[in-house]
Design a protein around this motif. Structure first.
Motif, PDB file in Angstrom:
ATOM      1  N   UNK A 139       0.837  -1.210   0.000  1.00 21.94           N
ATOM      2  CA  UNK A 139       0.000   0.000   0.000  1.00 21.94           C
ATOM      3  C   UNK A 139       0.866   1.252   0.000  1.00 21.94           C
ATOM      4  N   UNK A 140       1.875   1.250   0.884  1.00 20.47           N
ATOM      5  CA  UNK A 140       2.775   2.415   0.966  1.00 20.47           C
ATOM      6  C   UNK A 140       3.531   2.627  -0.337  1.00 20.47           C
ATOM      7  N   UNK A 141       3.838   1.547  -1.046  1.00 22.26           N
ATOM      8  CA  UNK A 141       4.576   1.650  -2.314  1.00 22.26           C
ATOM      9  C   UNK A 141       3.659   1.985  -3.494  1.00 22.26           C
ATOM     10  N   UNK A 142       2.340   2.015  -3.245  1.00 21.61           N
ATOM     11  CA  UNK A 142       1.398   2.369  -4.308  1.00 21.61           C
ATOM     12  C   UNK A 142       1.046   1.210  -5.234  1.00 21.61           C
ATOM     13  N   UNK A 143       1.294  -0.030  -4.771  1.00 17.52           N
ATOM     14  CA  UNK A 143       0.926  -1.203  -5.573  1.00 17.52           C
ATOM     15  C   UNK A 143      -0.269  -1.903  -4.915  1.00 17.52           C
ATOM     16  N   UNK A 144      -1.478  -1.369  -5.214  1.00 20.68           N
ATOM     17  CA  UNK A 144      -2.702  -1.904  -4.609  1.00 20.68           C
ATOM     18  C   UNK A 144      -2.990  -3.320  -5.100  1.00 20.68           C
ATOM     19  N   UNK A 145      -2.500  -3.670  -6.279  1.00 20.03           N
ATOM     20  CA  UNK A 145      -2.782  -4.995  -6.842  1.00 20.03           C
ATOM     21  C   UNK A 145      -2.049  -6.088  -6.061  1.00 20.03           C
ATOM     22  N   UNK A 146      -0.765  -5.853  -5.772  1.00 16.53           N
ATOM     23  CA  UNK A 146      -0.033  -6.832  -4.956  1.00 16.53           C
ATOM     24  C   UNK A 146      -0.573  -6.828  -3.522  1.00 16.53           C
ATOM     25  N   UNK A 147      -0.952  -5.644  -3.024  1.00 18.41           N
ATOM     26  CA  UNK A 147      -1.556  -5.580  -1.684  1.00 18.41           C
ATOM     27  C   UNK A 147      -2.812  -6.447  -1.630  1.00 18.41           C
ATOM     28  N   UNK A 148      -3.588  -6.440  -2.716  1.00 23.46           N
ATOM     29  CA  UNK A 148      -4.812  -7.240  -2.782  1.00 23.46           C
ATOM     30  C   UNK A 148      -4.485  -8.735  -2.780  1.00 23.46           C
ATOM     31  N   UNK A 149      -3.434  -9.111  -3.504  1.00 18.70           N
ATOM     32  CA  UNK A 149      -3.006 -10.520  -3.520  1.00 18.70           C
ATOM     33  C   UNK A 149      -2.621 -10.969  -2.100  1.00 18.70           C
ATOM     34  N   UNK A 150      -1.852 -10.105  -1.417  1.00 16.57           N
ATOM     35  CA  UNK A 150      -1.474 -10.417  -0.034  1.00 16.57           C
ATOM     36  C   UNK A 150      -2.705 -10.484   0.874  1.00 16.57           C
ATOM     37  N   UNK A 151      -3.699  -9.624   0.601  1.00 13.97           N
ATOM     38  CA  UNK A 151      -4.915  -9.620   1.429  1.00 13.97           C
ATOM     39  C   UNK A 151      -5.691 -10.928   1.278  1.00 13.97           C
ATOM     40  N   UNK A 152      -5.726 -11.411   0.035  1.00 16.04           N
ATOM     41  CA  UNK A 152      -6.384 -12.700  -0.237  1.00 16.04           C
ATOM     42  C   UNK A 152      -5.693 -13.821   0.553  1.00 16.04           C
ATOM     43  N   UNK A 153      -4.372 -13.818   0.529  1.00 18.35           N
ATOM     44  CA  UNK A 153      -3.610 -14.833   1.262  1.00 18.35           C
ATOM     45  C   UNK A 153      -3.843 -14.679   2.763  1.00 18.35           C
ATOM     46  N   UNK A 154      -3.839 -13.427   3.228  1.00 18.32           N
ATOM     47  CA  UNK A 154      -4.004 -13.134   4.648  1.00 18.32           C
ATOM     48  C   UNK A 154      -5.335 -13.661   5.185  1.00 18.32           C
ATOM     49  N   UNK A 155      -6.389 -13.494   4.394  1.00 18.63           N
ATOM     50  CA  UNK A 155      -7.727 -13.953   4.809  1.00 18.63           C
ATOM     51  C   UNK A 155      -7.713 -15.461   5.021  1.00 18.63           C
ATOM     52  N   UNK A 156      -7.097 -16.178   4.099  1.00 16.83           N
ATOM     53  CA  UNK A 156      -7.033 -17.630   4.202  1.00 16.83           C
ATOM     54  C   UNK A 156      -6.145 -18.078   5.371  1.00 16.83           C
ATOM     55  N   UNK A 157      -5.007 -17.426   5.534  1.00 20.79           N
ATOM     56  CA  UNK A 157      -4.077 -17.838   6.597  1.00 20.79           C
ATOM     57  C   UNK A 157      -4.709 -17.598   7.969  1.00 20.79           C
ATOM     58  N   UNK A 158      -5.404 -16.448   8.132  1.00 24.25           N
ATOM     59  CA  UNK A 158      -6.105 -16.183   9.400  1.00 24.25           C
ATOM     60  C   UNK A 158      -7.131 -17.279   9.679  1.00 24.25           C
ATOM     61  N   UNK A 159      -7.877 -17.683   8.639  1.00 26.33           N
ATOM     62  CA  UNK A 159      -8.903 -18.711   8.806  1.00 26.33           C
ATOM     63  C   UNK A 159      -8.266 -20.044   9.177  1.00 26.33           C
ATOM     64  N   UNK A 160      -7.171 -20.389   8.510  1.00 24.55           N
ATOM     65  CA  UNK A 160      -6.512 -21.663   8.804  1.00 24.55           C
ATOM     66  C   UNK A 160      -5.870 -21.655  10.192  1.00 24.55           C
ATOM     67  N   UNK A 161      -5.429 -20.476  10.641  1.00 25.36           N
ATOM     68  CA  UNK A 161      -4.915 -20.370  12.009  1.00 25.36           C
ATOM     69  C   UNK A 161      -6.044 -20.669  12.994  1.00 25.36           C
ATOM     70  N   UNK A 162      -7.240 -20.175  12.684  1.00 21.06           N
ATOM     71  CA  UNK A 162      -8.415 -20.497  13.515  1.00 21.06           C
ATOM     72  C   UNK A 162      -8.671 -22.011  13.523  1.00 21.06           C
TER      73      UNK A 162
END
Ligand SMILES: [Fe+2]
Length: 170
Positions: A139-162
């Motif tokens: 986000x800070x670097x201005x690459x919202x597309x890669x940030x979105x890819x990381x967000x997708x991964x983050x959602x899954x990893x949080x769920x799997x941690x649960x």
């Protein structure tokens, strides 16, 4: 025996018409290659658990770990192909993953379901924190597309941690 040189994730980019500056792409590619190493490493840890778990919950944990490993494998491909989309070179061999991963080596002397759950919780928590930091960096670097890819991964990893922590929360 020759010592292995420390792998560098710094690199020269291929030219591309993508509308992100070269300095931005260089920083994002370096970050993505760090994540690629950790993601490849994490996948092997989950497979270790899938193969070696024993005990009364063997079957359900064996199956759960394999499902999770399959999801992590998909993230490996998404991250590596984002690197090449940005003009970079994906650094995705097993040797590079081992040298550059942020995760500690998986223990070789554990067998019970609880031991494997605890080892995986520790790694999913560390990996999840790395991914969440990467969202902000992109986000800070201005690459919202890669940030979105990381967000997708983050959602899954949080769920799997649960899913993993639910075994030890009660
Ligand atoms: Fe299997």
């Amino acid at each position: 025996m020759a010592t292995m040189p420390k792998a560098s994730t710094k690199q020269t980019l291929h030219s591309t018409r993508i509308d992100l500056s070269e300095p931005t792409r260089l920083k994002v590619v370096e970050l993505l290659n760090q994540s690629l190493a950790a993601t490849l490493d994490l996948k092997t840890h989950v497979k270790q658990a899938h193969w070696n778990v024993k005990g009364k919950d063997f079957y359900q944990l064996h199956e759960l770990f394999d499902q999770i490993a399959g999801e992590v494998e998909e993230f490996v491909d998404l991250i590596a192909e984002r690197v090449t989309t940005l003009g970079g070179t994906a650094m995705g061999t097993a040797r590079l993953a081992a040298q550059n991963s942020i995760l500690p080596e998986y223990p070789h002397d554990i067998f019970t379901g609880l031991e494997h759950i605890k080892a995986l919780v520790e790694r999913f928590a560390a990996f999840g924190a790395h991914i969440r930091t990467a969202i902000d960096t992109c986000d800070e670097l201005g690459d919202a597309t890669t940030a979105d890819l990381y967000t997708q991964i983050s959602r899954n990893i949080d769920m799997r941690l649960w899913f993993l922590e639910a075994h030890i929360q009660a």
